[in-house]
Design a protein around this motif. Structure first.
Motif, mmCIF file in Angstrom:
data_model
loop_
_atom_site.group_PDB
_atom_site.id
_atom_site.type_symbol
_atom_site.label_atom_id
_atom_site.label_comp_id
_atom_site.label_asym_id
_atom_site.label_seq_id
_atom_site.Cartn_x
_atom_site.Cartn_y
_atom_site.Cartn_z
ATOM 1 N N GLU A 29 11.796 15.598 -8.596
ATOM 2 C CA GLU A 29 11.414 14.211 -8.876
ATOM 3 C C GLU A 29 10.451 13.814 -7.761
ATOM 4 N N VAL A 30 9.200 13.563 -8.131
ATOM 5 C CA VAL A 30 8.181 13.262 -7.124
ATOM 6 C C VAL A 30 7.810 11.779 -7.196
ATOM 7 N N HIS A 31 7.858 11.118 -6.039
ATOM 8 C CA HIS A 31 7.391 9.736 -5.963
ATOM 9 C C HIS A 31 5.960 9.744 -5.468
ATOM 10 N N ALA A 32 5.051 9.221 -6.286
ATOM 11 C CA ALA A 32 3.635 9.219 -5.927
ATOM 12 C C ALA A 32 3.150 7.776 -5.901
ATOM 13 N N GLN A 33 2.632 7.355 -4.753
ATOM 14 C CA GLN A 33 2.131 5.978 -4.647
ATOM 15 C C GLN A 33 0.852 5.815 -5.453
ATOM 16 N N VAL A 34 0.842 4.813 -6.326
ATOM 17 C CA VAL A 34 -0.320 4.564 -7.175
ATOM 18 C C VAL A 34 -1.495 4.080 -6.324
ATOM 19 N N THR A 35 -2.657 4.665 -6.528
ATOM 20 C CA THR A 35 -3.856 4.171 -5.850
ATOM 21 C C THR A 35 -4.261 2.853 -6.504
ATOM 22 N N SER A 36 -4.102 1.780 -5.758
ATOM 23 C CA SER A 36 -4.372 0.432 -6.259
ATOM 24 C C SER A 36 -4.497 -0.471 -5.050
ATOM 25 N N GLU A 37 -5.383 -1.457 -5.128
ATOM 26 C CA GLU A 37 -5.582 -2.360 -3.983
ATOM 27 C C GLU A 37 -4.343 -3.205 -3.729
ATOM 28 N N SER A 38 -3.675 -3.612 -4.821
ATOM 29 C CA SER A 38 -2.534 -4.499 -4.639
ATOM 30 C C SER A 38 -1.279 -3.932 -5.287
ATOM 31 N N LYS A 39 -0.171 -4.605 -5.035
ATOM 32 C CA LYS A 39 1.152 -4.082 -5.401
ATOM 33 C C LYS A 39 1.440 -4.188 -6.906
ATOM 34 N N LEU A 40 2.584 -3.638 -7.329
ATOM 35 C CA LEU A 40 2.883 -3.550 -8.764
ATOM 36 C C LEU A 40 3.069 -4.920 -9.418
ATOM 37 N N PHE A 41 3.700 -5.851 -8.704
ATOM 38 C CA PHE A 41 3.938 -7.165 -9.310
ATOM 39 C C PHE A 41 3.457 -8.327 -8.441
ATOM 40 N N SER A 42 2.639 -8.026 -7.403
ATOM 41 C CA SER A 42 2.105 -9.113 -6.575
ATOM 42 C C SER A 42 0.701 -8.764 -6.122
ATOM 43 N N GLY A 43 0.006 -9.758 -5.569
ATOM 44 C CA GLY A 43 -1.374 -9.547 -5.144
ATOM 45 C C GLY A 43 -1.504 -9.055 -3.717
ATOM 46 N N ALA A 44 -0.363 -8.771 -3.042
ATOM 47 C CA ALA A 44 -0.437 -8.347 -1.636
ATOM 48 C C ALA A 44 -1.113 -6.986 -1.514
ATOM 49 N N SER A 45 -1.763 -6.780 -0.368
ATOM 50 C CA SER A 45 -2.512 -5.534 -0.130
ATOM 51 C C SER A 45 -1.587 -4.335 0.064
ATOM 52 N N THR A 46 -2.088 -3.172 -0.297
ATOM 53 C CA THR A 46 -1.323 -1.932 -0.121
ATOM 54 C C THR A 46 -1.869 -1.086 1.029
ATOM 55 N N ALA A 47 -2.804 -1.646 1.807
ATOM 56 C CA ALA A 47 -3.486 -0.857 2.850
ATOM 57 C C ALA A 47 -2.494 -0.217 3.814
#
Ligand code: ADP
Ligand code: MG
Length: 499
Positions: A29-47
């Motif tokens: 089971e691999v957890h892979a962080q989605v390449t996206s500027e902001s989070k799944l349910f909010s506008g906060a940055s993922t930097a």
């Protein structure tokens, strides 16, 4: 999930034990962080690397009354990943609450997908090898599902002598959990699977695959059995964060389980941790302590629905994947499967090669990229992104060879000059007088001199024509490697009167 056994036991994969051979079975089971500027349910940055709690919105901190809003970019990336895994895309999926308490989980639950994930069954072709004969084998590893979920925050226990701190920067970051079928039968297969999965998401640009930054982590399920028997009880090794560690954890865990079974014991289903310093796994919690997550559909979120046209548009626009690229390199450019697989192993290498080969001979370009460029990068401990020789510069070197302006041997020197000093290869050849001597008059003179100085060798070569090579070598030496080898060869043979 129903477990189907799709593999036949192969002696070369079996692990010898005191009482006969064992087979290891692995599912990941691999957890892979989605390449996206902001989070799944909010506008906060993922930097990555921001100051603690700098990237936390009211939603991520679970303030009362805050509502999650799905980020379309994360949905798009999950669908694209599913397409890259040749998987079923589900036009309707559901977000559930997975309830548990943890200090770094302010919501008291994680939003995840349980019964209805966004992506269903798919597969990955993995190349395993080389074996002792230098051969590679392609095997197919089934994908069970891919679902979207939130990451949790991070508890920090090493910042203060008496307190623990919580950093919520990761809280709410989108993860794809990619679950394989229990189709792997050796640590090498498991490492090859993870490597290939990382290559695919990097090609797609859906996850950066940086395991040392935590963008990709693997839970490794391991069981052992006698060949031909039903699946054994498994242990799950949590959060392994490098491909090498995945291999070590499996080797250790398989041997641990075999030792217990051969002693007449039985395996307890449990969650284990891999200790990279000691190279061993140890128990974290048993099945009896397993959580009951009380999953239920999140009432704050509607089911996730999109239409087939949306999926088709993403499919039409999908990056060429490594397997397709490899097949094209073999079919259209005449490369060997081995060379092609090296060139597609990283997208940046494939891109570099494609720029060099455009309008040029594929095999020549492949040789230079693999042997000279990758060889030099490897020696210098550099990645392809740091190459001092650009595709345009290497392409210019290849043009000079093809035109006959320089010999292959001089080209190696030229490559080294460009590597160390940069510059336009053609101008360097001009300026430093590296041009191949094609003037037959000059070559002829050199040939005549060497023949005249070595009458004994002339006799020998007449009797044994392969010795003509010695004369060619002498002429090349006399001309500083700049004579056109073909012209030298022709002239030597003509002068010696041999075919
Ligand atoms: P859970 O939801 O409890 O984690 P799953 O049945 O979804 O369990 O399986 C999780 C992972 O464990 C999958 O990757 C699957 O391939 C793997 N797996 C299941 N059974 C075995 C087994 N007997 N040996 C090794 N891996 C297994
Ligand atoms: Mg699990």
């Amino acid at each position: 999930m129903t477990l189907v056994d799709t593999r036949t036991p192969e002696p070369k994969r079996l692990i010898p034990g005191a009482t006969g051979d064992w087979e290891v079975v692995i599912g990941m089971e691999v957890h892979a962080q989605v390449t996206s500027e902001s989070k799944l349910f909010s506008g906060a940055s993922t930097a990555f690397g921001a100051a603690p709690n700098a990237n936390v919105s009211l939603v991520d901190a679970a303030m009362p009354g805050m509502l999650p809003v799905i980020n379309e970019e994360c949905v798009r990336q999950a669908i694209r990943t599913g397409l890259g895994l040749k998987a079923q895309i589900n036009l309707k999926s559901v977000f559930d609450r997975k309830n548990y308490f943890y200090p770094d989980l302010p919501q008291g639950y994680q939003i995840s997908q349980f019964k209805q994930p966004i992506v269903g069954e798919g597969k990955i072709i993995v190349s395993v090898g080389p074996d002792k004969k230098g051969e590679f084998e392609d095997i197919e590893i089934g994908i069970e599902r891919l679902h979207l979920e939130q990451d949790a925050g991070k508890s920090m226990h090493d910042q203060h002598p008496t307190m623990s701190y919580v950093d919520l920067n990761r809280s709410g970051v989108a993860l794809m959990e990619i679950v394989s079928k229990p189709d792997m039968r050796s640590s090498d297969e498991a490492k090859a699977y993870l490597t290939k999965l990382r290559t695919i998401v990097r090609y797609l640009g859906t996850c950066d695959g940086n395991m040392d930054e935590g963008s990709m982590r693997a839970d490794v399920n391991v069981s052992v059995r006698r060949p031909g028997e039903a699946f054994g009880t498994r242990c799950e090794i949590k959060n392994v964060n490098s491909i090498r560690f995945v291999g070590q954890a499996i080797e250790y865990e398989a041997r641990r389980q075999i030792a217990i079974l051969e002693d007449g014991g039985k395996i307890d289903q449990e969650t284990r941790l891999f200790d990279a310093n000691k190279g061993e796994t140890r128990s974290m919690r048993s099945k009896e302590e397993a959580h009951d997550y009380r999953y239920f559909p999140d009432p704050d979120l509607l089911p996730l629905e999109f239409d087939q046209a949306y999926v088709d548009a993403l499919a039409a626009d999908l990056t060429e994947l490594p397997d397709d690229k490899k097949a094209r390199f073999v079919e259209k450019l005449g490369l060997s499967a081995y060379d092609a697989s090296i060139l597609v192993s990283e997208k940046a290498i494939a891109d570099y090669f494609e720029q060099v080969t455009a309008g040029r001979d594929g095999k020549l370009a492949a040789n230079w990229v693999i042997n000279d460029l990758l060889g030099a990068l490897n020696k210098a401990g550099k990645g392809i992104e740091e190459t001092p020789v650009s595709p345009a510069q290497l392409g210019a070197i290849l043009d000079l060879i093809r035109e006959g302006t320089i010999s292959g041997k001089i080209a190696k020197d030229l490559f080294e000059i460009v590597w160390n000093e940069g510059g336009d290869p053609r101008a360097i050849v001009e300026k430093r007088g590296m041009k191949q001597v094609t003037d037959t008059g000059a070559i002829e003179k050199a040939v005549d001199e060497i023949i005249a100085a070595n009458p004994d060798k002339v006799e020998q070569a007449k009797a044994k024509p392969t010795l003509a090579g010695w004369f060619v070598g002498q002429v090349m030496k006399a001309t500083g490697g700049k004579a056109n080898p073909q012209a030298v060869n022709d002239l030597v043979k003509a002068k010696l009167g041999i075919e």
